[in-house]
Structure formats: C-alpha cells, structure tokens
Design an enzyme around this catalytic site. Structure first.
Site, PDB file in Angstrom:
ATOM      1  N   CYS A  68       0.161  -2.242   4.979  1.00  0.00           N
ATOM      2  CA  CYS A  68       1.406  -2.045   4.241  1.00  0.00           C
ATOM      3  C   CYS A  68       2.504  -2.880   4.888  1.00  0.00           C
ATOM      4  O   CYS A  68       2.661  -2.874   6.107  1.00  0.00           O
ATOM      5  CB  CYS A  68       1.777  -0.564   4.265  1.00  0.00           C
ATOM      6  SG  CYS A  68       3.322  -0.173   3.426  1.00  0.00           S
TER       7      CYS A  68
ATOM      8  N   CYS B 127       5.035   5.988   5.497  1.00  0.00           N
ATOM      9  CA  CYS B 127       3.861   5.110   5.435  1.00  0.00           C
ATOM     10  C   CYS B 127       2.612   5.826   5.951  1.00  0.00           C
ATOM     11  O   CYS B 127       2.653   6.487   6.993  1.00  0.00           O
ATOM     12  CB  CYS B 127       4.118   3.848   6.261  1.00  0.00           C
ATOM     13  SG  CYS B 127       2.827   2.600   6.067  1.00  0.00           S
TER      14      CYS B 127
ATOM     15  N   HIS C  98       5.507  -4.051  -7.244  1.00  0.00           N
ATOM     16  CA  HIS C  98       6.523  -4.911  -7.854  1.00  0.00           C
ATOM     17  C   HIS C  98       7.913  -4.371  -7.556  1.00  0.00           C
ATOM     18  O   HIS C  98       8.180  -3.185  -7.725  1.00  0.00           O
ATOM     19  CB  HIS C  98       6.288  -5.016  -9.357  1.00  0.00           C
ATOM     20  CG  HIS C  98       5.041  -5.760  -9.690  1.00  0.00           C
ATOM     21  ND1 HIS C  98       3.806  -5.160  -9.686  1.00  0.00           N
ATOM     22  CD2 HIS C  98       4.834  -7.062  -9.988  1.00  0.00           C
ATOM     23  CE1 HIS C  98       2.885  -6.065  -9.979  1.00  0.00           C
ATOM     24  NE2 HIS C  98       3.485  -7.231 -10.178  1.00  0.00           N
TER      25      HIS C  98
ATOM     26  N   CYS D  11       1.353   0.677   0.805  1.00  0.00           N
ATOM     27  CA  CYS D  11       0.401   1.787   0.768  1.00  0.00           C
ATOM     28  C   CYS D  11       0.845   2.748  -0.343  1.00  0.00           C
ATOM     29  O   CYS D  11       1.953   2.631  -0.884  1.00  0.00           O
ATOM     30  CB  CYS D  11       0.353   2.495   2.121  1.00  0.00           C
ATOM     31  SG  CYS D  11       1.857   3.428   2.517  1.00  0.00           S
TER      32      CYS D  11
ATOM     33  N   CYS E 287       4.316   4.578   0.508  1.00  0.00           N
ATOM     34  CA  CYS E 287       5.506   3.728   0.428  1.00  0.00           C
ATOM     35  C   CYS E 287       5.782   3.316  -1.010  1.00  0.00           C
ATOM     36  O   CYS E 287       6.939   3.282  -1.448  1.00  0.00           O
ATOM     37  CB  CYS E 287       5.342   2.500   1.330  1.00  0.00           C
ATOM     38  SG  CYS E 287       5.412   2.883   3.098  1.00  0.00           S
TER      39      CYS E 287
END
Length: 123
Positions: free
Chosen positions: A17, A25, A36, A57, A60
């Site tokens: 990540c 996380c 995105h 990940c 997140c």
C-alpha cells in the site's frame, strides 16, 4: 470515461500500500488495488484517469472513498501515495518520462562568422 490502462490497473496486484495511513492500513499486499483519486475527470459514476491513482490496501481505499479522514489528511495521504505510485511506475517502465538530451560539442568544421566590413569574428 477517463484514460484506462489494464497494465496500470494490474500493476497494483501484490504491491505494498502506498497510502500507509497510520492506524488504518492493513499492510496486506493481497488486498492492494488501484485506487482512483479525485480529479477533474472524476464525476458521478466516472473514475479518474488510471494514471491519477495509487496502490491502496482495502482499509486505506475504504478510508479515502468514505471520507473518514479530514480533508487535509486525505489530501496529504493521497498526494504521498500518488507520488510513491508514480515512482514505482517510472522505475518499472510502465510510465515513461523523457530524459534531457545532452548537446554534443559544436563541430570543428563550422567556420566562425566574420563581419563583412571589418573581418572581425562575430560571437
């Protein structure tokens, strides 16, 4: 629809990540996908361009998409993740950044220009 690249999307598989939001996380590369980020292209039911995304990940990604963080925190972690992801893409050759071209020395066959009336060398 923005710019879509299956190579960029697939490049997220198995990657760490790049958001790495403390306390959120999960640090599990098996859950990493291409996340995105908001942009001018993004609208309702439209994603940003694939090059305006980062490896995230599941935890997140959810934090960014569901606006769990403050606006400032979200911007900070998104920009950091974007920079990290772009660095990975450039070093792996998925995104190409043209290098500066060095100029060669002037040819010795080029004759210096001279003033018509005085014959002095013009620099």
């Amino acid at each position: 629809m923005g710019i879509v690249s299956s190579k960029l999307r697939n490049s997220a598989r198995g990657q760490p990540c790049t958001f790495q939001i403390p306390g959120i996380c999960n640090h599990d590369p098996a859950t990493t996908v291409l996340c995105h980020l908001p942009s001018e292209v993004k609208a309702t039911a439209t994603k940003s361009d694939d090059f305006h995304a980062a490896f995230g990940c599941a935890n997140c990604h959810q934090a960014i998409d569901n606006h769990i963080l403050s606006r400032e925190e979200s911007l900070y972690y998104s920009m950091r993740a974007l920079q990290r992801t772009l660095h990975i893409w450039v070093t792996s050759g998925l995104v190409f950044v043209p290098a500066d071209v060095t100029r060669s020395k002037p040819s010795s066959k080029i004759v210096a220009r001279r003033h018509i009336a005085t014959g002095e060398t013009i620099r």
